[in-house]
Design a protein around this motif. Structure first.
Motif, PDB file in Angstrom:
ATOM      1  N   ILE A   1       0.837  -1.202   0.000  1.00  0.00           N
ATOM      2  CA  ILE A   1       0.000   0.000   0.000  1.00  0.00           C
ATOM      3  C   ILE A   1       0.871   1.251   0.000  1.00  0.00           C
ATOM      4  O   ILE A   1       0.603   2.214  -0.744  1.00  0.00           O
ATOM      5  CB  ILE A   1      -0.949  -0.017   1.210  1.00  0.00           C
ATOM      6  CG1 ILE A   1      -1.958  -1.161   1.062  1.00  0.00           C
ATOM      7  CG2 ILE A   1      -1.683   1.318   1.338  1.00  0.00           C
ATOM      8  CD1 ILE A   1      -2.823  -1.381   2.281  1.00  0.00           C
ATOM      9  N   ALA A   2       1.930   1.252   0.806  1.00  0.00           N
ATOM     10  CA  ALA A   2       2.820   2.411   0.822  1.00  0.00           C
ATOM     11  C   ALA A   2       3.469   2.615  -0.544  1.00  0.00           C
ATOM     12  O   ALA A   2       3.585   3.755  -1.029  1.00  0.00           O
ATOM     13  CB  ALA A   2       3.885   2.226   1.905  1.00  0.00           C
ATOM     14  N   GLY A   3       3.895   1.524  -1.171  1.00  0.00           N
ATOM     15  CA  GLY A   3       4.486   1.630  -2.498  1.00  0.00           C
ATOM     16  C   GLY A   3       3.492   2.137  -3.518  1.00  0.00           C
ATOM     17  O   GLY A   3       3.830   2.956  -4.391  1.00  0.00           O
ATOM     18  N   THR A   4       2.247   1.668  -3.417  1.00  0.00           N
ATOM     19  CA  THR A   4       1.213   2.101  -4.345  1.00  0.00           C
ATOM     20  C   THR A   4       0.932   3.594  -4.202  1.00  0.00           C
ATOM     21  O   THR A   4       0.732   4.301  -5.199  1.00  0.00           O
ATOM     22  CB  THR A   4      -0.070   1.282  -4.126  1.00  0.00           C
ATOM     23  OG1 THR A   4       0.194  -0.085  -4.440  1.00  0.00           O
ATOM     24  CG2 THR A   4      -1.198   1.772  -5.003  1.00  0.00           C
ATOM     25  N   ARG A   5       0.922   4.091  -2.968  1.00  0.00           N
ATOM     26  CA  ARG A   5       0.739   5.529  -2.772  1.00  0.00           C
ATOM     27  C   ARG A   5       1.824   6.314  -3.515  1.00  0.00           C
ATOM     28  O   ARG A   5       1.544   7.300  -4.207  1.00  0.00           O
ATOM     29  CB  ARG A   5       0.784   5.876  -1.286  1.00  0.00           C
ATOM     30  CG  ARG A   5      -0.385   5.372  -0.463  1.00  0.00           C
ATOM     31  CD  ARG A   5      -0.345   5.986   0.927  1.00  0.00           C
ATOM     32  NE  ARG A   5      -1.333   5.393   1.811  1.00  0.00           N
ATOM     33  CZ  ARG A   5      -1.042   4.566   2.818  1.00  0.00           C
ATOM     34  NH1 ARG A   5       0.226   4.236   3.065  1.00  0.00           N
ATOM     35  NH2 ARG A   5      -2.002   4.079   3.581  1.00  0.00           N
ATOM     36  N   THR A   6       3.064   5.873  -3.365  1.00  0.00           N
ATOM     37  CA  THR A   6       4.174   6.554  -4.029  1.00  0.00           C
ATOM     38  C   THR A   6       4.064   6.467  -5.543  1.00  0.00           C
ATOM     39  O   THR A   6       4.302   7.447  -6.255  1.00  0.00           O
ATOM     40  CB  THR A   6       5.513   5.947  -3.565  1.00  0.00           C
ATOM     41  OG1 THR A   6       5.615   6.053  -2.135  1.00  0.00           O
ATOM     42  CG2 THR A   6       6.695   6.644  -4.201  1.00  0.00           C
ATOM     43  N   ALA A   7       3.685   5.283  -6.049  1.00  0.00           N
ATOM     44  CA  ALA A   7       3.532   5.115  -7.500  1.00  0.00           C
ATOM     45  C   ALA A   7       2.477   6.069  -8.045  1.00  0.00           C
ATOM     46  O   ALA A   7       2.637   6.630  -9.151  1.00  0.00           O
ATOM     47  CB  ALA A   7       3.162   3.674  -7.821  1.00  0.00           C
ATOM     48  N   HIS A   8       1.408   6.278  -7.292  1.00  0.00           N
ATOM     49  CA  HIS A   8       0.350   7.161  -7.772  1.00  0.00           C
ATOM     50  C   HIS A   8       0.790   8.623  -7.787  1.00  0.00           C
ATOM     51  O   HIS A   8       0.349   9.391  -8.660  1.00  0.00           O
ATOM     52  CB  HIS A   8      -0.915   6.982  -6.930  1.00  0.00           C
ATOM     53  CG  HIS A   8      -1.754   5.825  -7.370  1.00  0.00           C
ATOM     54  ND1 HIS A   8      -1.433   4.524  -7.041  1.00  0.00           N
ATOM     55  CD2 HIS A   8      -2.864   5.761  -8.147  1.00  0.00           C
ATOM     56  CE1 HIS A   8      -2.337   3.714  -7.578  1.00  0.00           C
ATOM     57  NE2 HIS A   8      -3.196   4.427  -8.256  1.00  0.00           N
ATOM     58  N   ILE A   9       1.621   9.018  -6.862  1.00  0.00           N
ATOM     59  CA  ILE A   9       2.126  10.393  -6.894  1.00  0.00           C
ATOM     60  C   ILE A   9       3.077  10.564  -8.080  1.00  0.00           C
ATOM     61  O   ILE A   9       3.040  11.589  -8.779  1.00  0.00           O
ATOM     62  CB  ILE A   9       2.807  10.747  -5.570  1.00  0.00           C
ATOM     63  CG1 ILE A   9       1.789  10.678  -4.415  1.00  0.00           C
ATOM     64  CG2 ILE A   9       3.437  12.129  -5.645  1.00  0.00           C
ATOM     65  CD1 ILE A   9       0.552  11.538  -4.626  1.00  0.00           C
TER      66      ILE A   9
END
Length: 598
Positions: A312-320
């Motif tokens: 989830i943390a990685g996905t947040r970063t990918a979306h930014i």
């Protein structure tokens, strides 16, 4: 470019290929033959080797099937493809059939009133599909019979199966070791008294073993099969040239795919199979041995859907990262004179900006860049022949995504090209209200997608409008942009759980005129407690992952409630904050304007 704009199929080849197929049907004494979109792994996105439906009919959609009879041929398509199919198949030889409203069994009973034998490749039909068909065909005189793949027989220049090398997916992105995943799944098998489970889904294999590959374009999959033992070991059936370079794992026994069926016949004990994903060929092999089949859910499906904190943390970063590319593109788009650029120009510029992040591994699907009437084709694929110049008054539907090592993205924005009419703006505002309604939801633990998705349709329903696709699909983690079993759909009975990532994408489409879709990705989380003493039930809500402004020029502010306006202003404020320091000077100026409060 990851995306090609070449035309990959055309209707004129369909009649001759259909005639050749019918000749082979006669040889096999068949009255019909089923041609699915799916491959042996039930993939939505398939390798060129498995594009049988497209090769035969010309239809390029990611779902559907054809059933060819001696005097007719139906192409079964869902609501997303009702417009697209009309331009891709020869309508004198292939008839589009609205599905699932009109089932295969109903169609066969209409077309074969005296009965008949319909063949199918047992690798391409699941056990669940076969049972559904056979139950519906009881007393019809129509039987379904396993047969050789007749399309492969006539496809003389069929591409070879993919043999791309697999690669290890690092723990810093996966968040959990394959050893721990194997142990968890093995414990679940033991608890249920099962001795092994069959895995045929490539995304499950990749997730379970922390590997990725390139067997399918835009989805980092490795094709293969596996037998997961309750003792924690796994037999992996993947071509050696794909995995020989990987470090040996003491829990993994490797074999070639051709050894898979013989291995199944040798199994004993209770073997779990998922009717939804396991092909009939696997069931036939197990029935040829002494094993007892235990039908149950695919073992990786729910654990894979429930993303862990690292994912989830990685996905947040990918979306930014992805949002920065989108904002650069939207800034560029707004600066172009009306009538000077095409749909292909937009898709090309967007991919270039994603590549400029130096994080993009691939796009997650072919960018949908559809202006005016092309926007009404839900899964429109722009080609050199269809690319439209953006004109004053157009709505541009831009649906795209990226594959990053730390996550998979999917975003849709509908963009005004100069001045847009009141009718289009009103419809856009209703779609936006539906998206906001889903974003703001709280619901009791235990509800499924079918229980809440109507909330996103109510603003359209009140105007006598609707759309023919679900509100949302599941999304994988550097895997498929479409992932099950979670969905925001009328047919989804899978309870939503924390960690599940879904799209939130209501739309509206007027054939021949315009289309509208707004899409953010969201993740299910435990909702914060409410101060009321009566609020005792455990509740869930959504965290928004996507942060790209919504086109304020298309909003009829008077239609929004104060709560909706507050949500949108808060969302735009978050877009501005999260992208601080990540944009060019021009895009920063554009973003400040695009996120002004209503």
């Amino acid at each position: 470019m990851f995306q090609s704009f070449d035309t990959t199929s055309s209707p004129e080849h369909g009649p001759a290929r259909l005639a050749a197929l019918r000749a082979e049907m006669a040889v096999e004494a068949l009255d019909g033959f089923i041609i699915p979109r799916a491959d042996a792994h039930q993939g939505e996105y398939v390798a060129p080797h498995d594009e049988r439906l497209q090769w035969l009919t010309g239809f390029t959609g990611s779902a559907g099937f054809c059933c060819a009879l001696m005097d007719s041929a139906g192409v079964f398509i869902d609501g997303r493809y009702r417009t697209q199919v009309k331009s891709q198949v020869d309508l004198a030889h292939y008839t589009p059939v609205p599905w699932p409203e009109h089932s295969l069994a109903d169609w066969l009973k209409e077309k074969l009133p005296s009965g008949g034998v319909v063949g199918f490749d047992p690798w391409l039909i699941t056990q669940g599909q076969l049972e559904t068909y056979e139950t519906a065909l009881v007393q019809s005189g129509i039987t379904l019979r396993p047969a050789p793949n007749l399309v492969d027989r006539i496809w003389k220049d069929q591409p070879a199966p993919p043999m791309t090398p697999a690669f290890e997916y690092p723990i810093e992105y996966a968040g959990k070791s394959s050893c721990d995943k194997l142990a968890d799944l093995a414990a679940d098998l033991k608890e249920k008294g099962e001795d092994a489970a069959i895995i045929t889904l490539p995304d499950s294999l990749c997730w379970l073993l922390n590997i990725r590959g390139n067997d399918v374009a835009k989805t980092p999959l490795v094709h293969g099969f596996a037998i997961l033992q309750a003792g924690g070991r796994i037999q992996l059936f993947v071509a050696d040239e794909k995995v020989a370079h990987l470090a040996p794992d003491p829990l993994i026994d490797r074999a070639e795919p051709c050894d898979f069926l013989p291995a199944l016949t040798k199994l004993s004990g209770k073997i779990r199979c998922d009717k939804v994903s396991v092909p009939v060929a696997v069931i036939e092999a197990l029935n040829a041995g002494i094993a007892e089949i235990s039908y149950g859910p695919e073992p990786c499906a729910l654990p894979k859907a429930r993303k862990n904190p690292v994912e989830i943390a990685g996905t947040r970063t990918a979306h930014i990262t992805d949002a920065s590319a989108m904002c650069e593109l939207l800034c560029w788009l707004d600066a172009q004179p009306t009538g000077s650029i095409s749909e292909i120009d937009v898709a090309t510029q967007l991919e270039q900006r994603r590549r400029a992040t130096n994080a993009l591994q691939d796009i997650s699907f072919d960018t949908i860049s559809g202006a005016g009437p092309n926007g009404a084709i839900m899964h429109y694929r722009v080609t050199h022949e269809t690319s439209r110049t953006l004109q004053d008054g157009d709505l541009l539907v831009l649906d795209s995504g990226g594959q990053y090592l730390n996550g998979t993205t999917d975003i849709t924005r509908t963009i005004a090209i100069a001045a847009v009419g009141k009718e289009e703006r009103t419809a856009f505002t209703r779609v936006l209200q539906g998206m906001i309604a889903i974003s703001r939801m709280r619901w009791p633990k235990g509800l499924a997608g079918r229980d809440i998705e109507a909330v996103g349709r109510v603003p359209l329903w009140l105007a006598g409008q609707d759309f023919d696709h679900g509100i949302g699909h599941g999304v994988g983690h550097f895997l498929g942009v479409h992932e099950g079993p979670q969905r925001l759909s009328r047919v989804s009975d899978v309870p939503l759980e924390p960690g599940m990532i879904l799209s939130n994408e209501p739309g509206y489409y007027r054939e021949g005129a315009f289309g509208i879709r707004i899409e953010n990705l969201v993740v299910v989380q435990t909702a914060p407690a409410l101060p009321s003493a009566d609020a005792q039930r455990e509740m869930y809500d959504f965290e928004t992952l996507t942060y790209v402004p919504i086109d304020r020029r298309l909003i009829v502010k008077e239609l929004l409630t104060q709560a909706e306006t507050d949500w949108l202003n808060s969302y735009h404020k978050a877009c501005l904050a999260k992208l601080d320091g990540l944009l060019s000077d021009a895009a920063r100026t554009w973003l400040a304007q695009a996120t002004q409060p209503l």
